[in-house]
Design an enzyme around this catalytic site. Structure first.
Site, mmCIF file in Angstrom:
data_model
loop_
_atom_site.group_PDB
_atom_site.id
_atom_site.type_symbol
_atom_site.label_atom_id
_atom_site.label_comp_id
_atom_site.label_asym_id
_atom_site.label_seq_id
_atom_site.Cartn_x
_atom_site.Cartn_y
_atom_site.Cartn_z
ATOM 1 N N VAL A 50 0.842 -1.205 0.000
ATOM 2 C CA VAL A 50 0.000 0.000 0.000
ATOM 3 C C VAL A 50 0.875 1.253 0.000
ATOM 4 O O VAL A 50 0.661 2.188 -0.782
ATOM 5 C CB VAL A 50 -0.971 0.008 1.203
ATOM 6 C CG1 VAL A 50 -1.716 1.338 1.273
ATOM 7 C CG2 VAL A 50 -1.952 -1.150 1.099
ATOM 8 N N GLU A 56 -9.935 7.672 6.044
ATOM 9 C CA GLU A 56 -10.862 7.059 5.076
ATOM 10 C C GLU A 56 -10.456 5.631 4.709
ATOM 11 O O GLU A 56 -11.292 4.745 4.543
ATOM 12 C CB GLU A 56 -10.906 7.919 3.804
ATOM 13 C CG GLU A 56 -11.846 7.421 2.742
ATOM 14 C CD GLU A 56 -13.300 7.405 3.202
ATOM 15 O OE1 GLU A 56 -13.865 8.481 3.425
ATOM 16 O OE2 GLU A 56 -13.853 6.292 3.364
ATOM 17 N N VAL A 82 -11.407 1.852 6.706
ATOM 18 C CA VAL A 82 -12.601 1.000 6.600
ATOM 19 C C VAL A 82 -12.990 0.845 5.136
ATOM 20 O O VAL A 82 -13.129 1.828 4.410
ATOM 21 C CB VAL A 82 -13.795 1.613 7.373
ATOM 22 C CG1 VAL A 82 -15.036 0.748 7.207
ATOM 23 C CG2 VAL A 82 -13.465 1.778 8.847
ATOM 24 N N GLY A 122 -11.501 -0.148 2.477
ATOM 25 C CA GLY A 122 -10.516 0.142 1.424
ATOM 26 C C GLY A 122 -10.866 1.327 0.556
ATOM 27 O O GLY A 122 -10.891 2.467 1.008
ATOM 28 N N ILE A 181 -13.699 2.189 -0.811
ATOM 29 C CA ILE A 181 -15.059 2.749 -0.773
ATOM 30 C C ILE A 181 -15.060 4.015 0.081
ATOM 31 O O ILE A 181 -14.642 3.977 1.236
ATOM 32 C CB ILE A 181 -16.072 1.744 -0.159
ATOM 33 C CG1 ILE A 181 -16.092 0.439 -0.947
ATOM 34 C CG2 ILE A 181 -17.449 2.358 -0.062
ATOM 35 C CD1 ILE A 181 -17.007 -0.633 -0.340
ATOM 36 N N GLY A 215 -3.518 -15.522 -1.704
ATOM 37 C CA GLY A 215 -3.118 -14.264 -1.061
ATOM 38 C C GLY A 215 -4.291 -13.461 -0.523
ATOM 39 O O GLY A 215 -4.135 -12.317 -0.106
ATOM 40 N N LYS A 227 -13.580 -2.214 12.281
ATOM 41 C CA LYS A 227 -14.137 -1.309 11.270
ATOM 42 C C LYS A 227 -15.519 -0.800 11.675
ATOM 43 O O LYS A 227 -15.824 0.378 11.495
ATOM 44 C CB LYS A 227 -14.206 -2.033 9.919
ATOM 45 C CG LYS A 227 -12.812 -2.284 9.308
ATOM 46 C CD LYS A 227 -12.876 -3.246 8.132
ATOM 47 C CE LYS A 227 -11.539 -3.452 7.462
ATOM 48 N NZ LYS A 227 -11.537 -4.587 6.514
ATOM 49 N N GLY A 272 -6.581 -3.973 -1.104
ATOM 50 C CA GLY A 272 -5.743 -3.932 -2.308
ATOM 51 C C GLY A 272 -4.977 -2.623 -2.354
ATOM 52 O O GLY A 272 -5.455 -1.592 -1.877
HETATM 53 N N1 HSE Z 1 -8.087 -8.219 5.675
HETATM 54 C C1 HSE Z 1 -9.022 -7.212 5.293
HETATM 55 C C2 HSE Z 1 -10.171 -7.851 4.537
HETATM 56 C C3 HSE Z 1 -8.456 -6.143 4.418
HETATM 57 O O1 HSE Z 1 -10.151 -9.046 4.274
HETATM 58 O O2 HSE Z 1 -11.105 -7.133 4.218
HETATM 59 C C4 HSE Z 1 -7.890 -5.000 5.169
HETATM 60 O O3 HSE Z 1 -8.784 -4.466 6.089
#
Ligand code: HSE
Length: 438
Positions: free
Chosen positions: A22, A135, A138, A140, A142, A193, A211, A309
């Site tokens: 990231v 932001e 929570v 990613g 969105i 992964g 979250k 991601g």
């Molecule tokens: N491990 C988290 C998920 C991603 O599977 O949504 C990062 O918060």
């Protein structure tokens, strides 16, 4: 010692804490996009702190900017914005606090620190007139925190419901579509992964719990202690449950929910739930995330997209970075947290329940289970007897109840487990209530 400083329009130097996938996506976005395409926002990564500087990285950043020394970021007068991408509470909490106290704005993707210590960090940001934006913590890519903080601020939020963990949604989707078992799909998710080698944070619901704590605090202006959020993971959901749920008109998802009203208070919960096929949440598959917010003015809103991601997370991080560069002082986006809601107990939650039992297949068994439920004031909606094994004299009994109180159900479950006619209580799942279903 760090020197107090303020970011002004000239200081758009960024210090990165963490340069994994990231962090690298953030650094590359700054290099490729903002510095080249928008010279009015001369963002530049001037320092990055990592654990192992020798590690090979796909990042367009001068090696001299990378070190293990936190002071290269928080004692650096060139750094106006610290972007924290390390995760966890320790040492992230201390680093963020130091940066805020040094007059640096902070953008973080760290849900755990924002869930557990966010209230302290937001207070430190306010005391130092700097911004703390999160932001990316929570769902990613969105945008959900910005809308709750700003665009929906006039609404009373009636409910907030989400699939906010991609790993578990990937696993549950595979189980639903392929009839596969949890352990097999987990292994596949790990090899792709999508799941960590230690999957606890995801499969036991901790990630979703952090979250929803962050979202609930914003939506209800109430501090929601993480350990007061009911949490169950997905390990007890079996391939069979998807089959039976399907016959009843449902799929199964790991939901994170926060709902509040002035009478019952605020209840936040994370658990697998039966979702009716006809509601949009049932169609959110794979690693996708979705959040449904219902405000009293706006009505129901639906957000869906990639919850993790490098690029989706960098999108959220960079949105916050650009917001900081445009707004300067942090006062307008630093939420205060009054306390209008009491935290409600999960014991008082009311919903329908799905129970799956392995029971003896002989006269009186159903009556004995029905009696326990009746004694606990729980009414049965429907019963299926499945997979009858005449040789061993046992069968699966699937019971759907009418809405019942959680405490009553838990007490009934204890009594059902004691019945000598019940060989095993295999599943207890809650059915998510959608009040607007026709
Ligand atoms: N491990 C988290 C998920 C991603 O599977 O949504 C990062 O918060």
């Amino acid at each position: 010692m760090t020197t107090p400083k303020r970011m002004d329009s000239q200081v758009t130097g960024i210090g990165l804490l963490g340069l994994g996938v990231v962090g690298s996506a953030v650094a590359n976005t700054i290099t490729d996009r903002h510095r080249l395409e928008d010279p009015s926002v001369p963002l530049e990564v001037v320092a990055a702190v990592v654990r192992d500087p020798s590690r090979k990285r796909e990042v367009s950043l001068d090696q001299s900017a990378i070190s293990t020394d936190i002071e290269t970021v928080i004692a650096n007068p060139e750094v106006g914005i610290v972007v924290e991408l390390m995760g966890g509470v320790d040492p992230a909490f201390d680093y963020i606090t130091s940066a805020l106290k040094a007059g640096q704005h902070v953008v973080t993707a760290n849900k755990e620190v924002m869930a557990k210590r966010g209230i302290d960090l937001l207070a430190t940001a306010a005391e130092n007139s700097v911004q703390l934006l999160y932001e990316a913590s929570v769902a990613g890519g969105i945008p959900i925190i910005g809308p709750l903080m700003n665009d929906l601020a006039a609404n009373k939020i009636r409910s907030l419901r989400g699939i906010i963990n991609g790993t578990t949604n990937f696993i549950l989707t595979k189980m639903a579509h392929e009839g596969a078992d949890f352990n097999d799909v987990l292994t596949e998710a790990q090899s792709l992964g999508y799941a960590e080698s230690d999957p606890t944070a995801d499969v036991d619901g901790f990630d979703a719990q952090y979250k929803i704590a962050v979202l609930a605090r914003l939506a209800y202006h109430t501090e929601v202690p993480v350990d007061e959020i009911h949490r169950e993971g997905i390990q007890e959901v079996h391939a069979k449950d998807f089959r039976y749920a399907k016959e009843l008109g449902y799929t199964i998802k790991l939901l994170a929910v926060a709902q509040a009203d002035s009478e019952s208070g605020l209840l936040a919960r994370v658990h697998p739930a039966l979702i009716p096929f006809e509601v949009p949440m049932a169609t959110v598959n794979g690693v996708l995330n979705a959040v449904e917010v219902e405000g009293d003015l706006v009505g129901p809103l639906w957000f869906q997209g990639p919850g993790a991601g490098p690029n989706p997370t960098a999108s959220a991080v960079m949105g916050d970075v650009i917001r900081v560069t445009k707004s300067g002082s942090g006062e307008e986006t630093t939420p205060d947290v009054p306390d209008p809601f009491l935290i409600a107990s999960m014991d008082d939650h009311v919903c329908q329940y799905y129970l799956r039992l392995t029971a003896s297949d002989r006269p009186g068994v159903l009556a004995s289970v029905a009696k326990v439920l009746g004694d606990a004031d729980i009414s049965i909606n429907s019963v299926l007897q499945k997979d009858t094994d005449t040789e061993n004299g046992r069968a699966d009994l699937v019971i759907m109840t009418h809405p019942a109180r959680e405490a009553n159900m838990q007490s009934a479950v204890s009594s059902i487990k004691e019945l000598d006619t019940v060989l095993q209580l295999d599943s207890l799942l809650r059915v998510e209530t959608y009040s607007d279903r026709s």
